[in-house]
Design a protein around this motif. Structure first.
Motif, PDB file in Angstrom:
ATOM      1  N   VAL A  91       0.842  -1.198   0.000  1.00 43.85           N
ATOM      2  CA  VAL A  91       0.000   0.000   0.000  1.00 43.85           C
ATOM      3  C   VAL A  91       0.879   1.252   0.000  1.00 43.85           C
ATOM      4  CG1 VAL A  91      -1.745   1.309   1.270  1.00 43.85           C
ATOM      5  CG2 VAL A  91      -1.878  -1.187   1.163  1.00 43.85           C
ATOM      6  N   VAL A  92       1.927   1.248   0.822  1.00 47.09           N
ATOM      7  CA  VAL A  92       2.828   2.395   0.882  1.00 47.09           C
ATOM      8  C   VAL A  92       3.517   2.602  -0.455  1.00 47.09           C
ATOM      9  CG1 VAL A  92       4.905   3.326   1.978  1.00 47.09           C
ATOM     10  CG2 VAL A  92       3.207   2.123   3.362  1.00 47.09           C
ATOM     11  N   GLU A  93       3.996   1.528  -1.071  1.00 50.45           N
ATOM     12  CA  GLU A  93       4.648   1.634  -2.382  1.00 50.45           C
ATOM     13  C   GLU A  93       3.690   2.186  -3.431  1.00 50.45           C
ATOM     14  OE1 GLU A  93       6.302  -2.298  -3.084  1.00 50.45           O
ATOM     15  OE2 GLU A  93       8.299  -1.443  -2.807  1.00 50.45           O
ATOM     16  N   THR A  94       2.435   1.761  -3.357  1.00 46.24           N
ATOM     17  CA  THR A  94       1.432   2.257  -4.308  1.00 46.24           C
ATOM     18  C   THR A  94       1.223   3.753  -4.140  1.00 46.24           C
ATOM     19  OG1 THR A  94       0.312   0.118  -4.283  1.00 46.24           O
ATOM     20  CG2 THR A  94      -0.939   1.995  -5.114  1.00 46.24           C
ATOM     21  N   ILE A  95       1.172   4.217  -2.892  1.00 41.34           N
ATOM     22  CA  ILE A  95       1.000   5.650  -2.635  1.00 41.34           C
ATOM     23  C   ILE A  95       2.191   6.437  -3.153  1.00 41.34           C
ATOM     24  CG2 ILE A  95       0.843   7.395  -0.812  1.00 41.34           C
ATOM     25  CD1 ILE A  95      -0.714   5.319   0.845  1.00 41.34           C
ATOM     26  N   LEU A  96       3.398   5.924  -2.948  1.00 40.79           N
ATOM     27  CA  LEU A  96       4.602   6.605  -3.412  1.00 40.79           C
ATOM     28  C   LEU A  96       4.642   6.732  -4.936  1.00 40.79           C
ATOM     29  CD1 LEU A  96       7.329   5.012  -1.082  1.00 40.79           C
ATOM     30  CD2 LEU A  96       6.317   7.288  -0.901  1.00 40.79           C
ATOM     31  N   MET A  97       4.114   5.724  -5.630  1.00 36.45           N
ATOM     32  CA  MET A  97       4.145   5.722  -7.086  1.00 36.45           C
ATOM     33  C   MET A  97       2.931   6.401  -7.719  1.00 36.45           C
ATOM     34  SD  MET A  97       6.973   4.351  -7.977  1.00 36.45           S
ATOM     35  CE  MET A  97       6.620   4.103  -9.713  1.00 36.45           C
ATOM     36  N   LEU A  98       1.922   6.726  -6.923  1.00 35.00           N
ATOM     37  CA  LEU A  98       0.660   7.242  -7.441  1.00 35.00           C
ATOM     38  C   LEU A  98       0.798   8.491  -8.326  1.00 35.00           C
ATOM     39  CD1 LEU A  98      -2.296   6.420  -7.339  1.00 35.00           C
ATOM     40  CD2 LEU A  98      -2.585   7.913  -5.354  1.00 35.00           C
ATOM     41  N   PRO A  99       1.635   9.479  -7.951  1.00 42.52           N
ATOM     42  CA  PRO A  99       1.752  10.666  -8.814  1.00 42.52           C
ATOM     43  C   PRO A  99       2.248  10.365 -10.226  1.00 42.52           C
ATOM     44  CG  PRO A  99       2.655  11.110  -6.644  1.00 42.52           C
ATOM     45  CD  PRO A  99       2.395   9.638  -6.701  1.00 42.52           C
ATOM     46  N   LEU A 100       2.840   9.179 -10.427  1.00 47.74           N
ATOM     47  CA  LEU A 100       3.341   8.827 -11.754  1.00 47.74           C
ATOM     48  C   LEU A 100       2.202   8.600 -12.747  1.00 47.74           C
ATOM     49  CD1 LEU A 100       6.081   8.271 -13.184  1.00 47.74           C
ATOM     50  CD2 LEU A 100       5.752   5.856 -12.654  1.00 47.74           C
ATOM     51  N   VAL A 101       1.029   8.206 -12.252  1.00 49.25           N
ATOM     52  CA  VAL A 101      -0.094   7.889 -13.144  1.00 49.25           C
ATOM     53  C   VAL A 101      -1.256   8.878 -13.020  1.00 49.25           C
ATOM     54  CG1 VAL A 101       0.472   5.445 -13.205  1.00 49.25           C
ATOM     55  CG2 VAL A 101      -1.072   6.275 -11.443  1.00 49.25           C
ATOM     56  N   LEU A 102      -1.240   9.715 -12.003  1.00 50.94           N
ATOM     57  CA  LEU A 102      -2.328  10.680 -11.841  1.00 50.94           C
ATOM     58  C   LEU A 102      -2.173  11.836 -12.833  1.00 50.94           C
ATOM     59  CD1 LEU A 102      -2.675  11.032  -7.958  1.00 50.94           C
ATOM     60  CD2 LEU A 102      -4.252   9.892  -9.529  1.00 50.94           C
ATOM     61  N   PRO A 103      -3.287  12.379 -13.346  1.00 51.04           N
ATOM     62  CA  PRO A 103      -3.204  13.575 -14.184  1.00 51.04           C
ATOM     63  C   PRO A 103      -2.597  14.737 -13.400  1.00 51.04           C
ATOM     64  CG  PRO A 103      -5.376  12.563 -14.317  1.00 51.04           C
ATOM     65  CD  PRO A 103      -4.654  11.878 -13.186  1.00 51.04           C
ATOM     66  N   PRO A 104      -1.784  15.566 -14.040  1.00 56.83           N
ATOM     67  CA  PRO A 104      -1.176  16.698 -13.334  1.00 56.83           C
ATOM     68  C   PRO A 104      -2.185  17.623 -12.664  1.00 56.83           C
ATOM     69  CG  PRO A 104      -0.105  16.366 -15.448  1.00 56.83           C
ATOM     70  CD  PRO A 104      -1.296  15.449 -15.427  1.00 56.83           C
ATOM     71  N   THR A 105      -3.373  17.770 -13.274  1.00 55.51           N
ATOM     72  CA  THR A 105      -4.395  18.632 -12.655  1.00 55.51           C
ATOM     73  C   THR A 105      -4.889  18.047 -11.337  1.00 55.51           C
ATOM     74  OG1 THR A 105      -6.005  17.542 -14.099  1.00 55.51           O
ATOM     75  CG2 THR A 105      -5.183  19.704 -14.794  1.00 55.51           C
ATOM     76  N   VAL A 106      -4.955  16.717 -11.260  1.00 52.91           N
ATOM     77  CA  VAL A 106      -5.366  16.068 -10.006  1.00 52.91           C
ATOM     78  C   VAL A 106      -4.294  16.293  -8.942  1.00 52.91           C
ATOM     79  CG1 VAL A 106      -5.861  13.853  -8.904  1.00 52.91           C
ATOM     80  CG2 VAL A 106      -6.760  14.341 -11.185  1.00 52.91           C
ATOM     81  N   ILE A 107      -3.034  16.197  -9.336  1.00 45.28           N
ATOM     82  CA  ILE A 107      -1.931  16.461  -8.399  1.00 45.28           C
ATOM     83  C   ILE A 107      -1.997  17.907  -7.916  1.00 45.28           C
ATOM     84  CG2 ILE A 107       0.571  16.579  -8.139  1.00 45.28           C
ATOM     85  CD1 ILE A 107       0.773  14.348 -10.221  1.00 45.28           C
ATOM     86  N   GLY A 108      -2.220  18.831  -8.851  1.00 42.50           N
ATOM     87  CA  GLY A 108      -2.313  20.241  -8.482  1.00 42.50           C
ATOM     88  C   GLY A 108      -3.460  20.508  -7.536  1.00 42.50           C
ATOM     89  N   PHE A 109      -4.608  19.883  -7.794  1.00 46.98           N
ATOM     90  CA  PHE A 109      -5.764  20.038  -6.908  1.00 46.98           C
ATOM     91  C   PHE A 109      -5.456  19.467  -5.530  1.00 46.98           C
ATOM     92  CE2 PHE A 109      -9.730  18.466  -5.060  1.00 46.98           C
ATOM     93  CZ  PHE A 109     -10.487  19.622  -5.059  1.00 46.98           C
ATOM     94  N   GLY A 110      -4.805  18.308  -5.504  1.00 45.82           N
ATOM     95  CA  GLY A 110      -4.436  17.707  -4.222  1.00 45.82           C
ATOM     96  C   GLY A 110      -3.503  18.598  -3.420  1.00 45.82           C
ATOM     97  N   LEU A 111      -2.560  19.225  -4.104  1.00 48.22           N
ATOM     98  CA  LEU A 111      -1.637  20.135  -3.421  1.00 48.22           C
ATOM     99  C   LEU A 111      -2.378  21.355  -2.870  1.00 48.22           C
ATOM    100  CD1 LEU A 111       1.441  20.029  -5.845  1.00 48.22           C
ATOM    101  CD2 LEU A 111       1.285  19.062  -3.545  1.00 48.22           C
ATOM    102  N   LEU A 112      -3.359  21.852  -3.620  1.00 48.20           N
ATOM    103  CA  LEU A 112      -4.151  22.980  -3.132  1.00 48.20           C
ATOM    104  C   LEU A 112      -4.914  22.614  -1.866  1.00 48.20           C
ATOM    105  CD1 LEU A 112      -5.640  24.502  -6.424  1.00 48.20           C
ATOM    106  CD2 LEU A 112      -4.054  25.620  -4.838  1.00 48.20           C
TER     107      LEU A 112
END
Length: 217
Positions: free
Chosen positions: A44-65
């Motif tokens: 589960v931890v490894e999956t979380i660490l790798m998650l930004p590799l497959v998420l759309p950049p807009t989703v990452i940006g929203f998460g950071l906000l």
């Protein structure tokens, strides 16, 4: 080419240089720990660490906000400490680049550390080497190709970051406007020649970074 061209170039190189170092250090610690330790929930931890590799950049940006914006406790703490909000600042651009570059660096370093002969590490332990000595003088030198490759690929990934940076750091000239966000604005406003210059700059930087990586093989 005047200041209008050079400003995003300088901001991009400043942001990605700092972000690459941070992402590299975090990925190095995380990858070494994950390849050398076993614990419940590791997958589960490894999956979380790798998650930004497959998420759309807009989703990452929203998460950071959501996580680091002015309404979050981290964002409020940052604003209290530094008298300015994290969002739409230079450090927001660095943070976005770190998040998108980290999984790629982590994956490369993990592959490198997994390829190190465990018998050599065990021999060093039997000779009295402490864990930090084992890491710096045995594991790291044996995985040096993966280490260099990970850093270079992280640099290239951070250099091309667009979506998360635009959402979390904005497009402020001289502060958060990178070449990627500047290209978007230039195309929208019809300044195609400037867009060509910035696209060419990113392609040249990325080409030589990848060429260096290929020569390590």
């Amino acid at each position: 080419m005047g200041a209008g061209f050079w400003s995003p170039v300088i901001v991009s190189l400043q942001v990605v240089s700092v972000a690459s170092v941070i992402a590299f250090l975090l990925a190095m610690l995380a990858s070494w720990f994950m390849t050398r330790k076993s614990f419940k929930g590791k997958v589960v931890v490894e999956t979380i660490l790798m998650l930004p590799l497959v998420l759309p950049p807009t989703v990452i940006g929203f998460g950071l906000l959501v996580l680091l914006g002015r309404q979050s406790w981290i964002g409020r703490a940052f604003e209290w400490l530094f008298s300015q909000p994290l969002v739409f600042s230079y450090w927001a651009a660095v943070t976005a680049a770190v998040v998108v570059a980290f999984p790629l660096v982590y994956q490369m370093l993990q592959n490198g550390f997994e390829g190190v002969d465990r018998e050599l590490e065990q021999a060093a332990r039997q000779m009295g080497a402490k864990e930090y000595q084992l890491f710096w003088y045995v594991t790291l030198p044996l995985a040096w190709r993966a280490v260099v490759t990970g850093f270079m690929l992280g640099f290239a990934r951070g250099l091309g970051e667009f979506g998360a940076t635009l959402m979390f750091a904005g497009n402020i000239p001289g502060r958060t406007q990178t070449m990627s966000t500047a290209i978007f604005v230039a195309v929208e406003s019809g300044h195609m020649m400037l867009a060509y210059y910035w696209v060419g700059s990113i392609m040249v930087f990325s080409f030589f970074l990848l060429l260096f990586v290929q020569r390590l093989k």
